[in-house]
Design a protein around this motif. Sequence first.
Motif, PDB file in Angstrom:
ATOM      1  N   GLY A   1       0.805  -1.214   0.000  1.00 50.93           N
ATOM      2  CA  GLY A   1       0.000   0.000   0.000  1.00 50.93           C
ATOM      3  C   GLY A   1       0.836   1.261   0.000  1.00 50.93           C
ATOM      4  O   GLY A   1       0.566   2.202  -0.745  1.00 50.93           O
ATOM      5  N   TRP A   2       1.855   1.291   0.834  1.00 47.29           N
ATOM      6  CA  TRP A   2       2.730   2.462   0.874  1.00 47.29           C
ATOM      7  C   TRP A   2       3.498   2.633  -0.429  1.00 47.29           C
ATOM      8  O   TRP A   2       3.671   3.749  -0.920  1.00 47.29           O
ATOM      9  CB  TRP A   2       3.708   2.365   2.042  1.00 47.29           C
ATOM     10  N   ILE A   3       3.963   1.536  -1.004  1.00 47.03           N
ATOM     11  CA  ILE A   3       4.678   1.619  -2.289  1.00 47.03           C
ATOM     12  C   ILE A   3       3.756   2.152  -3.376  1.00 47.03           C
ATOM     13  O   ILE A   3       4.148   3.003  -4.183  1.00 47.03           O
ATOM     14  CB  ILE A   3       5.263   0.237  -2.657  1.00 47.03           C
ATOM     15  N   ALA A   4       2.520   1.681  -3.398  1.00 50.19           N
ATOM     16  CA  ALA A   4       1.568   2.163  -4.391  1.00 50.19           C
ATOM     17  C   ALA A   4       1.266   3.651  -4.189  1.00 50.19           C
ATOM     18  O   ALA A   4       1.158   4.406  -5.158  1.00 50.19           O
ATOM     19  CB  ALA A   4       0.284   1.336  -4.327  1.00 50.19           C
ATOM     20  N   LEU A   5       1.116   4.064  -2.952  1.00 49.41           N
ATOM     21  CA  LEU A   5       0.828   5.466  -2.658  1.00 49.41           C
ATOM     22  C   LEU A   5       1.988   6.357  -3.057  1.00 49.41           C
ATOM     23  O   LEU A   5       1.802   7.390  -3.717  1.00 49.41           O
ATOM     24  CB  LEU A   5       0.511   5.638  -1.174  1.00 49.41           C
ATOM     25  N   ILE A   6       3.206   5.978  -2.686  1.00 46.42           N
ATOM     26  CA  ILE A   6       4.383   6.797  -2.998  1.00 46.42           C
ATOM     27  C   ILE A   6       4.613   6.834  -4.507  1.00 46.42           C
ATOM     28  O   ILE A   6       4.932   7.890  -5.067  1.00 46.42           O
ATOM     29  CB  ILE A   6       5.608   6.249  -2.237  1.00 46.42           C
ATOM     30  N   SER A   7       4.441   5.697  -5.182  1.00 49.77           N
ATOM     31  CA  SER A   7       4.640   5.702  -6.626  1.00 49.77           C
ATOM     32  C   SER A   7       3.579   6.515  -7.345  1.00 49.77           C
ATOM     33  O   SER A   7       3.839   7.122  -8.374  1.00 49.77           O
ATOM     34  CB  SER A   7       4.684   4.277  -7.164  1.00 49.77           C
ATOM     35  N   ALA A   8       2.363   6.559  -6.811  1.00 51.85           N
ATOM     36  CA  ALA A   8       1.304   7.356  -7.422  1.00 51.85           C
ATOM     37  C   ALA A   8       1.569   8.847  -7.231  1.00 51.85           C
ATOM     38  O   ALA A   8       1.236   9.675  -8.094  1.00 51.85           O
ATOM     39  CB  ALA A   8      -0.047   6.993  -6.828  1.00 51.85           C
TER      40      ALA A   8
END
Length: 59
Positions: free
Chosen positions: A49-56
């Motif tokens: 979730g954090w990786i997806a948020l930061i990449s977005a």
Amino acid sequence: MSNAIQTMPRGGDDAAFGRNYAARGETMPEFQMPSGWWLLPAVVGGAVGWIALISAIFF
């Protein structure tokens, strides 16, 4: 209105239709994970979730 009620599907074909889940002498199947195993999916899900948020945000 009586025609609408008469044409509704009934559960007469299914023997288990409308029965209780906990009939006398019957138990529900249980799934029990060993204690502590909930941590692995929680940590992996949080990291994804954090990786997806930061990449977005940045990409």
